[in-house]
Write a protein that holds these residues in place. Sequence first.
Motif, short mmCIF file in Angstrom:
data_model
loop_
_atom_site.label_atom_id
_atom_site.label_comp_id
_atom_site.label_asym_id
_atom_site.label_seq_id
_atom_site.Cartn_x
_atom_site.Cartn_y
_atom_site.Cartn_z
N PRO A 168 0.81 -1.22 0.00
CA PRO A 168 0.00 0.00 0.00
C PRO A 168 0.84 1.27 0.00
O PRO A 168 0.49 2.24 -0.67
CB PRO A 168 -0.83 -0.12 1.28
N ILE A 169 1.95 1.29 0.75
CA ILE A 169 2.80 2.48 0.78
C ILE A 169 3.45 2.70 -0.58
O ILE A 169 3.51 3.82 -1.10
CB ILE A 169 3.84 2.35 1.89
N VAL A 170 3.96 1.62 -1.18
CA VAL A 170 4.59 1.73 -2.50
C VAL A 170 3.56 2.20 -3.53
O VAL A 170 3.85 3.08 -4.36
CB VAL A 170 5.21 0.38 -2.91
N ALA A 171 2.36 1.64 -3.48
CA ALA A 171 1.32 2.05 -4.43
C ALA A 171 0.92 3.50 -4.21
O ALA A 171 0.72 4.25 -5.19
CB ALA A 171 0.10 1.14 -4.29
N THR A 172 0.80 3.91 -2.96
CA THR A 172 0.42 5.29 -2.67
C THR A 172 1.44 6.27 -3.22
O THR A 172 1.10 7.24 -3.92
CB THR A 172 0.27 5.49 -1.16
N LEU A 173 2.71 6.03 -2.93
CA LEU A 173 3.75 6.94 -3.42
C LEU A 173 3.88 6.87 -4.94
O LEU A 173 4.11 7.88 -5.60
CB LEU A 173 5.07 6.61 -2.74
N GLY A 174 3.74 5.66 -5.51
CA GLY A 174 3.86 5.52 -6.96
C GLY A 174 2.77 6.26 -7.70
O GLY A 174 3.04 7.00 -8.67
N PHE A 175 1.53 6.08 -7.28
CA PHE A 175 0.43 6.78 -7.94
C PHE A 175 0.48 8.28 -7.64
O PHE A 175 0.01 9.09 -8.46
CB PHE A 175 -0.91 6.19 -7.51
N PHE A 207 -6.67 5.90 -1.90
CA PHE A 207 -7.17 4.62 -1.42
C PHE A 207 -6.02 3.73 -0.95
O PHE A 207 -6.17 2.93 -0.02
CB PHE A 207 -7.99 3.93 -2.50
N GLY A 208 -4.86 3.85 -1.60
CA GLY A 208 -3.69 3.13 -1.10
C GLY A 208 -3.30 3.60 0.29
O GLY A 208 -2.93 2.79 1.15
N ALA A 209 -3.38 4.91 0.52
CA ALA A 209 -3.08 5.44 1.86
C ALA A 209 -4.10 4.96 2.88
O ALA A 209 -3.75 4.64 4.02
CB ALA A 209 -3.05 6.97 1.81
N TYR A 210 -5.37 4.91 2.49
CA TYR A 210 -6.40 4.42 3.39
C TYR A 210 -6.16 2.94 3.75
O TYR A 210 -6.32 2.55 4.90
CB TYR A 210 -7.79 4.59 2.77
N TYR A 211 -5.80 2.15 2.76
CA TYR A 211 -5.54 0.73 3.04
C TYR A 211 -4.38 0.60 4.02
O TYR A 211 -4.44 -0.18 4.98
CB TYR A 211 -5.23 -0.01 1.74
N GLY A 212 -3.30 1.33 3.77
CA GLY A 212 -2.16 1.26 4.67
C GLY A 212 -2.51 1.70 6.08
O GLY A 212 -2.03 1.10 7.06
N ALA A 213 -3.34 2.73 6.20
CA ALA A 213 -3.72 3.20 7.53
C ALA A 213 -4.60 2.19 8.25
O ALA A 213 -4.40 1.88 9.43
CB ALA A 213 -4.44 4.54 7.42
N LEU A 214 -5.59 1.64 7.54
CA LEU A 214 -6.53 0.72 8.18
C LEU A 214 -5.87 -0.62 8.50
O LEU A 214 -6.28 -1.30 9.45
CB LEU A 214 -7.74 0.52 7.29
N SER A 215 -4.86 -1.03 7.73
CA SER A 215 -4.16 -2.27 8.06
C SER A 215 -3.40 -2.15 9.37
O SER A 215 -3.14 -3.16 10.03
CB SER A 215 -3.19 -2.63 6.94
N LEU A 216 -3.05 -0.94 9.77
CA LEU A 216 -2.40 -0.71 11.06
C LEU A 216 -3.40 -0.32 12.15
O LEU A 216 -3.13 -0.52 13.34
CB LEU A 216 -1.35 0.41 10.93
N PHE A 217 -4.53 0.23 11.75
CA PHE A 217 -5.52 0.74 12.70
C PHE A 217 -6.49 -0.33 13.16
O PHE A 217 -6.90 -0.37 14.32
CB PHE A 217 -6.27 1.91 12.05
#
Length: 239
Positions: A168-175, A207-217
Amino acid sequence: MSSNSVTEKEGSKDNYYVQTVNMDAPAPPAPQMQPYQRTFGNPAPLGMLAYGTVFLCSSILTLASKSVGGQANLVLVFAAFYGGISQTLVGMWEMFLGNTFSATVFTTYGGFNFSYAALYLPSLGIAAAYTVDGVVGQEFYNIIGIYLAIWDLITFLFLLGAIRTTAPIVATLGFTVCALTCLSANAFTGNPHLATAGGALGIIASFGAYYGALSLFWTQQTTFSFIRLPPLITAPSNV
């Protein structure tokens, strides 16, 4: 004098015997106190939610620019009072926890949100300096293009440093890199198709950032197992 009387006197001396303390003996050990176990929370979900929310708002308004007026003012509110403040605080907390990469990324994007909001802040007069007869000149959009291109480069450097983190982090930064590239080119050329592509790519990045956040939250302590999201680590630790 009889032997009984001598025995009685010796017994009386024993009754008055005073026990002394040996000063050379080691002192008894002091009682050991149990160390206090301090627990710290993970600030990363807050930073990623703030990142995704600001980018989502900006991207949606970019796609709906024809039907929504005054979109810059709404982005200003999100960028300054949610993205800027939250990500700056998260960056400081991550630095305290020893996470240099996360601290650098979140603090940098906190500054990005503050500076982006300042571009449209009327009291600073940046847009007004390029306005003639109530019309914003192309020079203002050129500086926006340069501004976005610089942040595009910074995001690309962050992307290179995040390849071994999570998908998710890689996808967020890439997009985000792709979206900023399109938006920067749109600022220079005025091509509406580039703005549309930048807005769509920005929504994917959010949405990539949201996925990364919710996977930790969403953890075992907060929700059920069928709701939790896997972190999707991209590389093992020994690579």
